[in-house]
Design a protein around this motif. Structure first.
Motif, short mmCIF file in Angstrom:
data_model
loop_
_atom_site.label_atom_id
_atom_site.label_comp_id
_atom_site.label_asym_id
_atom_site.label_seq_id
_atom_site.Cartn_x
_atom_site.Cartn_y
_atom_site.Cartn_z
N ALA A 67 0.89 -1.16 0.00
CA ALA A 67 0.00 0.00 0.00
C ALA A 67 0.92 1.21 0.00
O ALA A 67 1.74 1.38 0.91
N ILE A 68 0.83 2.04 -1.03
CA ILE A 68 1.77 3.14 -1.26
C ILE A 68 1.04 4.48 -1.35
O ILE A 68 -0.04 4.56 -1.94
N THR A 69 1.68 5.51 -0.80
CA THR A 69 1.22 6.88 -0.99
C THR A 69 2.36 7.67 -1.60
O THR A 69 3.48 7.66 -1.08
N SER A 70 2.11 8.33 -2.71
CA SER A 70 3.16 9.09 -3.39
C SER A 70 3.30 10.47 -2.75
O SER A 70 2.46 10.91 -1.97
N SER A 71 4.37 11.16 -3.12
CA SER A 71 4.64 12.48 -2.57
C SER A 71 3.56 13.51 -2.93
O SER A 71 3.38 14.49 -2.22
N ASN A 72 2.82 13.26 -4.00
CA ASN A 72 1.75 14.19 -4.37
C ASN A 72 0.37 13.65 -3.96
O ASN A 72 -0.65 14.13 -4.43
N GLY A 73 0.34 12.64 -3.06
CA GLY A 73 -0.91 12.19 -2.47
C GLY A 73 -1.65 11.07 -3.17
O GLY A 73 -2.74 10.71 -2.77
N VAL A 74 -1.06 10.50 -4.23
CA VAL A 74 -1.72 9.40 -4.92
C VAL A 74 -1.58 8.14 -4.07
O VAL A 74 -0.48 7.78 -3.64
N LYS A 75 -2.71 7.48 -3.80
CA LYS A 75 -2.71 6.25 -3.01
C LYS A 75 -2.96 5.07 -3.94
O LYS A 75 -3.89 5.10 -4.75
N GLY A 76 -2.12 4.05 -3.81
CA GLY A 76 -2.30 2.91 -4.69
C GLY A 76 -1.62 1.66 -4.19
O GLY A 76 -1.13 1.60 -3.06
N ILE A 77 -1.58 0.67 -5.07
CA ILE A 77 -1.10 -0.66 -4.74
C ILE A 77 0.00 -1.06 -5.73
O ILE A 77 -0.14 -0.85 -6.93
N LEU A 78 1.06 -1.65 -5.19
CA LEU A 78 2.13 -2.22 -6.01
C LEU A 78 2.23 -3.69 -5.62
O LEU A 78 2.35 -4.01 -4.43
N VAL A 79 2.15 -4.58 -6.60
CA VAL A 79 2.31 -6.02 -6.36
C VAL A 79 3.60 -6.45 -7.06
O VAL A 79 3.76 -6.20 -8.26
N THR A 80 4.51 -7.04 -6.31
CA THR A 80 5.78 -7.49 -6.88
C THR A 80 6.10 -8.90 -6.41
O THR A 80 5.57 -9.37 -5.40
N GLY A 81 7.01 -9.54 -7.12
CA GLY A 81 7.62 -10.75 -6.61
C GLY A 81 8.68 -10.32 -5.61
O GLY A 81 9.13 -9.18 -5.62
N TYR A 82 9.08 -11.22 -4.74
CA TYR A 82 10.20 -10.91 -3.86
C TYR A 82 11.05 -12.15 -3.69
O TYR A 82 10.69 -13.22 -4.15
N GLY A 83 12.17 -11.96 -3.03
CA GLY A 83 13.10 -13.08 -2.91
C GLY A 83 13.72 -13.36 -4.26
O GLY A 83 14.10 -12.45 -4.99
N ALA A 84 13.79 -14.62 -4.61
CA ALA A 84 14.42 -15.03 -5.87
C ALA A 84 13.69 -14.50 -7.09
O ALA A 84 14.27 -14.36 -8.17
N SER A 85 12.40 -14.18 -6.95
CA SER A 85 11.63 -13.74 -8.12
C SER A 85 11.59 -12.22 -8.28
O SER A 85 10.94 -11.72 -9.19
N ALA A 86 12.28 -11.48 -7.43
CA ALA A 86 12.30 -10.02 -7.56
C ALA A 86 13.06 -9.64 -8.82
O ALA A 86 14.11 -10.20 -9.11
N ASP A 87 12.54 -8.67 -9.55
CA ASP A 87 13.18 -8.22 -10.78
C ASP A 87 13.35 -6.71 -10.72
O ASP A 87 12.77 -5.97 -11.50
N ILE A 88 14.14 -6.26 -9.76
CA ILE A 88 14.35 -4.83 -9.56
C ILE A 88 15.86 -4.60 -9.57
O ILE A 88 16.59 -5.20 -8.80
N SER A 89 16.33 -3.70 -10.44
CA SER A 89 17.76 -3.47 -10.52
C SER A 89 18.22 -2.22 -9.78
O SER A 89 19.39 -2.06 -9.51
N ASP A 90 17.31 -1.31 -9.44
CA ASP A 90 17.67 -0.10 -8.73
C ASP A 90 17.88 -0.40 -7.24
O ASP A 90 16.94 -0.80 -6.54
#
Length: 100
Positions: A67-90
């Motif tokens: 559950a995420i709130t952005s700096s300009n007040g947008v509320k939303g949802i991010l669904v990701t894999g985690y652990g071995a299935s995470a695909d994030i390079s940053d």
């Protein structure tokens, strides 16, 4: 961050968060969290809550619902894999999501 509830499934968590006003779908694109309202670096959003789910037999079934709130007040949802299935390079973005 203190969890109020843990939901049985990813879809139940998403449904409950939508009822709480988290209506925007966030995605990870080119090392930022993006939605129709904009693109946000790790410093530009807060994680309000997170629910992690593990597959019964397949580690690739691991998922996290944020559950995420952005700096300009947008509320939303991010669904990701985690652990071995995470695909994030940053590194900064990955660190923020991992600490949640």
């Amino acid at each position: 961050m203190q969890h109020k509830t843990h939901y049985d499934t990813v879809s139940k968590a998403i449904d409950a968060l939508r009822l709480q006003g988290y209506t925007t779908d966030f995605n990870i694109e080119e090392n930022v969290v993006a939605c129709t309202a904009g693109r946000f670096a790790a410093k530009d959003f807060d994680i309000v809550d997170v629910y992690r789910y593990e597959g019964n037999s397949d580690p690739a079934d691991e998922a996290a619902v944020y559950a995420i709130t952005s700096s300009n007040g947008v509320k939303g949802i991010l669904v990701t894999g985690y652990g071995a299935s995470a695909d994030i390079s940053d590194a900064e973005l990955l660190e923020k999501l991992a600490k949640a």
